[in-house]
Write an enzyme that holds these catalytic residues in place. Structure first.
Site, PDB file in Angstrom:
ATOM      1  N   ASP A  17      35.251 -38.599  95.118  1.00 50.98           N
ATOM      2  CA  ASP A  17      34.026 -38.809  94.351  1.00 50.98           C
ATOM      3  C   ASP A  17      34.094 -40.215  93.769  1.00 50.98           C
ATOM      4  O   ASP A  17      35.140 -40.624  93.285  1.00 50.98           O
ATOM      5  CB  ASP A  17      33.970 -37.753  93.227  1.00 50.98           C
ATOM      6  N   ARG A  29      31.613 -41.400  91.548  1.00 54.25           N
ATOM      7  CA  ARG A  29      30.533 -41.538  90.567  1.00 54.25           C
ATOM      8  C   ARG A  29      30.995 -42.049  89.218  1.00 54.25           C
ATOM      9  O   ARG A  29      30.252 -42.672  88.492  1.00 54.25           O
ATOM     10  CB  ARG A  29      29.814 -40.197  90.377  1.00 54.25           C
TER      11      ARG A  29
END
Lengths: 417, 417
Positions: free
Chosen positions: A328, A330
């Site tokens: 991920d 983000r």
């Protein structure tokens, strides 16, 4: 470098003999006069006090407009009638050192806050805009027809339009504070931002005197259901979702994930919350495909659906990591800033199962009451793979997490029918 | 500088003594071997043959991942099982000089096309990914229930899922060709791209030997209904829409414009077209708010709704120009490239009223049959202002354009209820 705000410096409207110079920015100062405006103009280079320029990645389109002869490079925005429809802040969080490092809390009110500097010829642009809208979602109309929602003419009309205040927010990064969030030195952050983008903005490494960076990335949009001032009142029930962009689901309704169902469920919760005297908030961040971008996302889809054994929950994160190097990208570390801009101190109902979001919000000092997850009936069959993988990885769920054998047996569609 | 492809140069796998060097790119060459790979890696700087890097603006997040210690800067993508689900091309358009200048036609098939270079240690990344999806839109389910659409199990399931092939495409700009599209010199384009972004990528002005730029902007996504190979067959009916992002409408259903209604109407047309033996195409470009970005868009909304006389169609374009300096910054000049990548030669039904899009597509050599506009009943009341303003400005409409008095009298909601 410390993230504490430095001692106040006075604004020097004429720092260079014979003309106006760049104004200092004292990030986190309590008043706009002490803080100073963010000047990212390209029309008068000597006025610039930041790295980068306005409008995020759309500055590239602005450049094309100039190249094509369609836009005068001397154009200054006429800001008549553009002021926010609703007053947001100022809140104590705006000058709490290190609390807000990735947006300019004064970005919506530059016309008033920096009137003197504007009058003196500085080209100061809003980095936040606040307006009103009526939003009409088919899922909300469906909830109205099925009796889950009711029209009250205040939050929701008979026709299914939800009346919102919304704000668009461009990123404005105070580099010492951003480095602190990621646990690295400011010097390392600047070097990596320069090197890993293939050499974007050498000023990152050559101009350590410029502490503010306007990165060419997408920003965020907040949708407020009810009175925006209530967001800052911990006694008013706040229902909130922080949502990361997923164009394939949010717009096109792809059934491989739960993004749009989660979003529309959150909007339904926000409307209900506002109608019972609370306030609702959806913050939408442009972080397509876990901020890996859509090309990487689609590559991962193919790798998942073609792997030996099929698309199973136990391999969900591994496939992303093979392609992208991380599960991920983000980084929710900067996400809570927008909540502090809105004055939020307590979220009563957080519509999210993400532990990363929960930890980032709670870690930034905002109290979280209940966590609300997506109802089972809203999860598309093919999205079960993602849901079970996330639950097993520690994402929030009211029930037990699936075990190893269940993860192996949670299987999505293959590519060929 | 001419946009004609230069004479073939041979690939030099070892251009520098003692190691691998950067491979030349011969844009528009007929084969991958002659064209050479686009190498935007940050892991081995001497291999780079472009300005910028991959993933558009998400390279900034990649940098954050490295800064946070979550991603090894030496990570190379494992591309196992990621190859396109459908073969796109090669088509003659790929090597037609100047026909494609803003994406890499070989970007989806780097594993096969540049197998030798990959084996030799070059970090070559796909700039295009092609996958399959089931997309479920509430508006399509509604059309199914009302009998406007029917399920056939091939294009549309009983449950309302449309089965599509989709591709995500990152921008890859060949600067001589981009300059030609905008009618300026390559030197001017490079200088303006550098200056008007506040100094992004000095290589734009210092490295005229690097002709390819990976700009940090959003790319596009195409959704194909039916067989992707049929897109290149001018005898197969093609229904198409080229749609520019509008997050406020596309996701949230704001009633001030017709973006989502136009998009979902186009999808309905695409499904119908594919079911009668044709093929459908929606191309979605990340050009939020006419590529002005959402902050500017919301500022314009406020200026429109607060101006003396209210939000009238006759002032629609003027308000955007006051704030932004231009009426529109989307520049459809680069948009047709994706159509040429797909081999499109004829669009039978173009679902759009935009003259700019029509002119760009037709001007690029693609034949356009009928233009299909949005049915009146799908236009939200508040969006009438935009529609009438556009019709009066020469946008396509089957009926007469509104006259001056009608424009003055087409009035949207004010900000205060």
């Amino acid at each position: 470098m410390s993230v504490e705000a430095p001692a106040p410096r006075h604004i020097r409207l004429t720092s260079h003999a014979g003309g106006y110079g760049a104004l200092p920015i004292q990030w986190g100062a309590a008043t706009p006069a002490e803080r100073g405006p963010v000047v990212g103009t390209t029309t008068q280079r000597s006025h610039r006090n930041v790295i980068g320029t306005h409008s995020g990645s759309y500055s590239v389109y602005r450049a094309l407009a100039v190249a094509a002869g369609a836009l005068s490079r001397q154009h200054k925005a006429d800001l008549t009638n553009t002021a926010p429809t609703d007053e947001i802040g100022p809140y104590p969080q705006w000058s709490d050192p290190g609390r807000i490092v990735s947006l300019d809390p004064w970005g919506a009110v530059v016309s008033q806050a920096f009137a003197a500097e504007l009058a003196a010829g500085y080209d100061i642009r809003p980095t936040i805009a606040v307006t009103k809208a009526h939003v009409v979602l088919p899922e909300v109309i469906d909830a109205l027809q099925k009796g889950r929602l009711r029209a009250d003419g205040r939050i929701l009309t008979e026709g299914g339009a939800a009346m919102v205040t919304k704000a668009a927010i461009e990123p404005v990064w105070w580099l010492p504070g951003v480095a602190d969030r990621f646990g690295c030195t400011e010097a390392d952050l600047r070097r990596v931002l320069f090197e890993e983008t293939g050499g974007m903005y050498p000023e990152l490494v050559t101009r350590s005197d410029l502490e503010v960076f306007l990165p060419p990335i997408g920003g965020q949009t907040v949708y407020i259901f009810g009175n925006p001032r209530d967001l800052a009142n911990p006694d008013v029930e706040l229902t909130a979702r922080v949502h990361d962009e997923c164009n394939g689901s949010d717009v096109f309704g792809s059934d491989i994930c739960t993004c749009r169902p989660y979003l529309t469920h959150a909007i339904e919760e926000c409307i209900q919350g506002a109608q019972r005297g609370g306030v609702g908030l959806v913050s939408y961040s442009r972080k397509e495909g876990r901020a890996l971008g859509e090309v990487t996302k689609f590559l991962v889809y193919n790798a998942r659906k073609r792997q030996a054994g099929g698309d199973t929950a136990d391999q969900y994160f591994a496939r992303t990591e093979c392609v992208a190097g991380v599960q991920d990208m983000r980084f929710q570390e900067l996400m809570p800033d927008v909540l502090h801009w809105l004055g939020v101190r307590r979220i009563h109902r957080l519509v999210s199962m993400s532990n990363m979001k929960y930890d980032a919000i709670a870690g930034s000092g905002i109290e979280i009451g209940r966590r609300v997850n997506i109802p089972d009936e809203l999860i598309p069959a093919d999205a079960r793979v993602e849901m079970n993988a996330k639950m097993a990885a520690g994402y929030f769920s009211p029930g037990p997490a699936p075990d190893a054998s269940e993860l192996k047996n949670t299987r999505g569609r293959r590519l060929e029918p």
